[in-house]
Design an enzyme around this catalytic site. Structure first.
Site, PDB file in Angstrom:
ATOM      1  N   ARG A   1      14.239   0.358  -8.687  1.00 37.67           N
ATOM      2  CA  ARG A   1      12.630   0.231  -8.662  1.00 37.67           C
ATOM      3  C   ARG A   1      11.839   0.208 -10.176  1.00 37.67           C
ATOM      4  NH1 ARG A   1       9.817   1.248  -3.764  1.00 37.67           N
ATOM      5  NH2 ARG A   1       8.264  -0.162  -4.833  1.00 37.67           N
TER       6      ARG A   1
ATOM      7  N   LYS B   1       2.506   7.170   5.201  1.00 39.00           N
ATOM      8  CA  LYS B   1       2.141   4.642   4.882  1.00 39.00           C
ATOM      9  C   LYS B   1       1.758   4.392   7.277  1.00 39.00           C
ATOM     10  CE  LYS B   1       4.186   4.989   0.650  1.00 39.00           C
ATOM     11  NZ  LYS B   1       5.562   4.855   0.243  1.00 39.00           N
TER      12      LYS B   1
ATOM     13  N   PRO C   1       0.437  -1.085  -0.484  1.00 38.48           N
ATOM     14  CA  PRO C   1       0.189  -0.342  -0.061  1.00 38.48           C
ATOM     15  C   PRO C   1       0.965   1.639  -0.191  1.00 38.48           C
ATOM     16  CG  PRO C   1       0.363  -0.652   2.241  1.00 38.48           C
ATOM     17  CD  PRO C   1       1.726  -1.228   1.080  1.00 38.48           C
ATOM     18  N   GLU C   2       0.039   2.511  -0.377  1.00 44.17           N
ATOM     19  CA  GLU C   2       0.589   3.940  -0.706  1.00 44.17           C
ATOM     20  C   GLU C   2      -0.861   4.381   0.024  1.00 44.17           C
ATOM     21  OE1 GLU C   2       2.233   4.839  -4.602  1.00 44.17           O
ATOM     22  OE2 GLU C   2       2.068   2.873  -5.271  1.00 44.17           O
TER      23      GLU C   2
END
Length: 275
Positions: free
Chosen positions: A263, A58, A2-3
């Site tokens: 990434r 977060k 999750p962000e």
DNA sequence: GCGCTTGTTGTCAT
DNA sequence: AATGACAACAAGCG
């Protein structure tokens, strides 16, 4: 997983599902889930009532009525589920909180990266993880004057800088790619090459993407589910992330995927040029 | 079966 | 101080 938008959705779900409930039992099955002493964690949490659930970037903040807060980070794959169904508990369930209405708050995490930590609620601002966070989109602190110098002091790729939670917080790998697509910035642009308009665009589209993500119930690309087990649908509105090989929604050029700072990174090679 | 990938963050060395 | 490599871990994919 999750962000910021996904964590916000989890927060809202938990507020409706467990706020005001008393925790009658705590079971920790994976000891490393807890940062700090596990028996002490169980001892302090058991018997408390959940006053409220908050969020910073977060991090989920589960406020208890004894002056402590559980700081919970889902990292890549952490999920909460509220249910009375024993079938919801499996080998990836690492903490189980029994509530006074017979339901259980189950923390699942396939990759075991998520962490929970107890902290005095009044002292949260001094927690190491919280203290280092930069301003987050949709907050009053997220201003041009605050954000510009934090970005411009770096010469790294703008993508890597926006993922650095101490610069600004809340964005993760999906939303960063979306913000940069919207701002027409190549992810490998050195951060200190940006001009004021670029900074304004980053602020504008960060706010926009976070709002859209929340309104859409989060992005479910692989595994994200909210605390009621539902997927989000923000993935249907993404322009760059996970879109490699498909035409750019602005110019039709194929979206490319490269590695930036380790990434996976998606961008339009025509619209997003290095400065 | 092997190697590489995956919505993250913290630590370590330079 | 800033930056990059690596670690934590499991599962899916080609």
């Amino acid at each position: 997983m999750p962000e910021m938008p996904e964590v916000e959705i989890v927060k809202r779900g938990l507020i409706s599902q467990i706020k005001g409930r008393k925790i009658t039992n705590v079971e920790v099955r994976y000891q490393n889930l807890i940062t700090g002493d596990v028996p002490q964690f169980i001892d302090i949490v058991t018997g408390t009532t959940i006053e409220d659930i908050g969020r910073r970037a977060k991090f989920l903040l589960i406020h208890l009525d004894n002056g402590y807060t559980i700081i919970s980070h889902l990292r890549m794959e952490g999920k909460y589920r509220v249910s009375a169904d024993p079938a919801m508990i499996d080998k990836h369930s690492h903490a189980i909180f029994t509530l006074d209405n017979g339901q259980k708050l189950i923390y699942n995490d396939v990759r075991k990266f998520g962490r929970m930590q107890l902290w005095k609620t009044a002292d949260l601002a001094n927690n190491k993880s919280i203290a280092k966070l930069g301003p987050e989109p949709l907050s009053d602190a997220f201003t041009f004057d605050a954000v510009k110098p934090r970005i411009m002091r770096h010469r790294k790729d703008i993508k890597t800088v926006l993922l650095d939670q101490s610069v600004m917080s809340g964005l993760g790998n999906i939303y960063v790619d979306e913000v940069l697509w919207n701002a027409k910035l190549h992810p490998e642009t050195p951060a200190n090459h940006l001009n004021d308009d670029d900074i304004r665009n980053i602020i504008k589209y960060s706010n926009e993407e976070m709002t859209m993500g929340i309104d859409a119930g989060g992005s479910t690309v692989r595994s994200y589910l909210d605390s009621t087990g539902h997927a989000g649908h923000m993935q249907d509105f993404l322009h760059a992330y996970d879109r490699e090989g498909t035409p750019c929604d602005r110019c039709g050029t194929e979206i490319e995927k490269i590695k930036v700072g380790g990434r996976g990174t998606h961008f339009c090679p025509h619209c997003q040029v290095v400065k």
